[in-house]
Design a protein around this motif. Structure first.
Motif, PDB file in Angstrom:
ATOM      1  N   GLY A  55       4.240 -44.343  -4.039  1.00  0.00           N
ATOM      2  CA  GLY A  55       5.256 -44.138  -3.084  1.00  0.00           C
ATOM      3  C   GLY A  55       6.294 -45.392  -3.253  1.00  0.00           C
ATOM      4  N   SER A  56       7.426 -45.122  -2.594  1.00  0.00           N
ATOM      5  CA  SER A  56       8.551 -46.075  -2.875  1.00  0.00           C
ATOM      6  C   SER A  56       9.405 -46.246  -2.040  1.00  0.00           C
ATOM      7  CB  SER A  56       9.466 -45.896  -4.294  1.00  0.00           C
ATOM      8  OG  SER A  56      10.104 -44.654  -4.218  1.00  0.00           O
ATOM      9  N   LEU A  57      10.219 -47.228  -1.817  1.00  0.00           N
ATOM     10  CA  LEU A  57      11.301 -47.460  -0.586  1.00  0.00           C
ATOM     11  C   LEU A  57      12.189 -48.322  -1.248  1.00  0.00           C
ATOM     12  CD1 LEU A  57      12.359 -46.790   2.074  1.00  0.00           C
ATOM     13  CD2 LEU A  57      11.062 -48.871   3.131  1.00  0.00           C
ATOM     14  N   THR A  58      13.384 -47.955  -1.402  1.00  0.00           N
ATOM     15  CA  THR A  58      14.646 -48.802  -2.387  1.00  0.00           C
ATOM     16  C   THR A  58      15.442 -49.215  -0.945  1.00  0.00           C
ATOM     17  OG1 THR A  58      13.939 -47.462  -4.107  1.00  0.00           O
ATOM     18  CG2 THR A  58      16.006 -48.706  -3.974  1.00  0.00           C
ATOM     19  N   CYS A  59      15.655 -50.281  -0.845  1.00  0.00           N
ATOM     20  CA  CYS A  59      16.214 -50.782   0.256  1.00  0.00           C
ATOM     21  C   CYS A  59      17.777 -51.035  -0.152  1.00  0.00           C
ATOM     22  CB  CYS A  59      15.833 -51.755   0.945  1.00  0.00           C
ATOM     23  SG  CYS A  59      14.241 -51.448   1.718  1.00  0.00           S
ATOM     24  N   GLY A  60      18.768 -50.681   0.358  1.00  0.00           N
ATOM     25  CA  GLY A  60      20.298 -51.087   0.123  1.00  0.00           C
ATOM     26  C   GLY A  60      20.847 -51.800   1.211  1.00  0.00           C
ATOM     27  N   ARG A  61      22.292 -51.982   1.210  1.00  0.00           N
ATOM     28  CA  ARG A  61      22.862 -52.789   2.531  1.00  0.00           C
ATOM     29  C   ARG A  61      22.908 -51.951   3.766  1.00  0.00           C
ATOM     30  NH1 ARG A  61      27.746 -56.168   0.422  1.00  0.00           N
ATOM     31  NH2 ARG A  61      27.349 -56.709   2.710  1.00  0.00           N
ATOM     32  N   VAL A  85       5.901 -38.134   6.070  1.00  0.00           N
ATOM     33  CA  VAL A  85       6.352 -39.406   6.222  1.00  0.00           C
ATOM     34  C   VAL A  85       5.876 -39.725   7.433  1.00  0.00           C
ATOM     35  CG1 VAL A  85       8.135 -41.129   6.163  1.00  0.00           C
ATOM     36  CG2 VAL A  85       8.472 -39.202   4.712  1.00  0.00           C
ATOM     37  N   HIS A  86       4.840 -40.828   7.360  1.00  0.00           N
ATOM     38  CA  HIS A  86       4.469 -41.430   8.701  1.00  0.00           C
ATOM     39  C   HIS A  86       5.086 -42.557   9.125  1.00  0.00           C
ATOM     40  CE1 HIS A  86       1.079 -38.545   8.286  1.00  0.00           C
ATOM     41  NE2 HIS A  86       1.261 -38.834   6.906  1.00  0.00           N
ATOM     42  N   ARG A 119       4.656 -44.918   5.315  1.00  0.00           N
ATOM     43  CA  ARG A 119       3.915 -44.340   4.403  1.00  0.00           C
ATOM     44  C   ARG A 119       3.839 -42.786   4.394  1.00  0.00           C
ATOM     45  NH1 ARG A 119      -1.569 -42.683   6.567  1.00  0.00           N
ATOM     46  NH2 ARG A 119      -1.377 -43.011   8.911  1.00  0.00           N
ATOM     47  N   TYR A 120       3.369 -42.467   3.208  1.00  0.00           N
ATOM     48  CA  TYR A 120       3.675 -41.148   2.524  1.00  0.00           C
ATOM     49  C   TYR A 120       2.062 -40.513   2.554  1.00  0.00           C
ATOM     50  CZ  TYR A 120       7.966 -43.401   1.557  1.00  0.00           C
ATOM     51  OH  TYR A 120       9.019 -44.143   1.376  1.00  0.00           O
ATOM     52  N   THR A 121       2.119 -39.056   2.800  1.00  0.00           N
ATOM     53  CA  THR A 121       0.931 -38.374   2.082  1.00  0.00           C
ATOM     54  C   THR A 121       1.672 -36.935   1.689  1.00  0.00           C
ATOM     55  OG1 THR A 121       0.436 -37.286   4.351  1.00  0.00           O
ATOM     56  CG2 THR A 121      -0.704 -38.973   3.687  1.00  0.00           C
ATOM     57  N   SER A 136      -3.473 -41.424   2.105  1.00  0.00           N
ATOM     58  CA  SER A 136      -2.102 -42.057   2.312  1.00  0.00           C
ATOM     59  C   SER A 136      -1.873 -43.382   1.247  1.00  0.00           C
ATOM     60  CB  SER A 136      -2.233 -42.672   3.756  1.00  0.00           C
ATOM     61  OG  SER A 136      -0.946 -43.347   3.845  1.00  0.00           O
ATOM     62  N   THR A 137      -0.642 -43.196   1.067  1.00  0.00           N
ATOM     63  CA  THR A 137       0.060 -44.486   0.514  1.00  0.00           C
ATOM     64  C   THR A 137      -0.111 -45.831   1.199  1.00  0.00           C
ATOM     65  OG1 THR A 137       2.274 -44.317   1.083  1.00  0.00           O
ATOM     66  CG2 THR A 137       1.687 -43.060  -0.858  1.00  0.00           C
ATOM     67  N   GLY A 138       0.298 -46.979   0.542  1.00  0.00           N
ATOM     68  CA  GLY A 138       0.323 -48.014   1.487  1.00  0.00           C
ATOM     69  C   GLY A 138       1.688 -47.987   2.267  1.00  0.00           C
ATOM     70  N   TRP A 139       1.983 -49.056   3.208  1.00  0.00           N
ATOM     71  CA  TRP A 139       2.835 -49.128   3.922  1.00  0.00           C
ATOM     72  C   TRP A 139       4.182 -49.586   3.472  1.00  0.00           C
ATOM     73  CZ3 TRP A 139       3.169 -46.894   8.677  1.00  0.00           C
ATOM     74  CH2 TRP A 139       2.166 -46.228   9.101  1.00  0.00           C
TER      75      TRP A 139
END
Length: 142
Positions: A55-61, A85-86, A119-121, A136-139
């Protein structure tokens, strides 16, 4: 004379109805069907869950992008996948994907992933209604 005639006709009709109603009606019905016994087996099927990859989360401005990859399920008759998406506050969001897909990504406002972790499943969806959810993925949080 007409009164006498009327009384006689009325008496005759009443006697006919009374005497004629004494016969009971009867009816009978029969039906048969031949049933042939054949051996039957019932199997319990299982649906294998897809293996959730990274899983991923890319944070922008001002916004962020959530993402997930997975390995396809080995079950038969897969009609698609459901990514869930949890959010850490208990809210869930689902996205349906095609049976040929193995990845998903979606933009989200930055506030939603700075105020809450996600987190995602991913679940296998079959054309006969059975599903199986991955681990589940991690948070993730910005």
């Amino acid at each position: 004379m007409t009164t006498t005639r009327r009384i006689l006709v009325l008496t005759a009709l009443a006697a006919t109805m009374f005497l004629g109603s004494g016969a009971a009606a009867q009816a009978s019905f029969t039906e048969s069907a031949k049933v042939t016994a054949t051996p039957m087996s019932i199997a319990t099927g299982t649906v294998s869950a897809p293996a959730a990859g990274s899983g991923s989360l890319t944070c922008g401005r001002t916004s962020a992008t959530m993402g997930l990859t997975w390995t396809k399920s080995t079950s038969a008759r897969i009609s698609g996948y459901r990514v869930t998406v949890h959010f850490s506050d208990g809210y869930t969001q689902t996205v349906d994907k095609a049976a040929t897909d193995t990845s998903w990504s979606q933009g989200i406002t930055l506030y939603n992933v700075t105020a809450y972790a996600v987190r995602y499943t991913v679940s296998t969806v079959t054309d006969y209604g059975w599903t199986a959810e991955s681990a589940s993925t991690g948070w993730f949080q910005c």
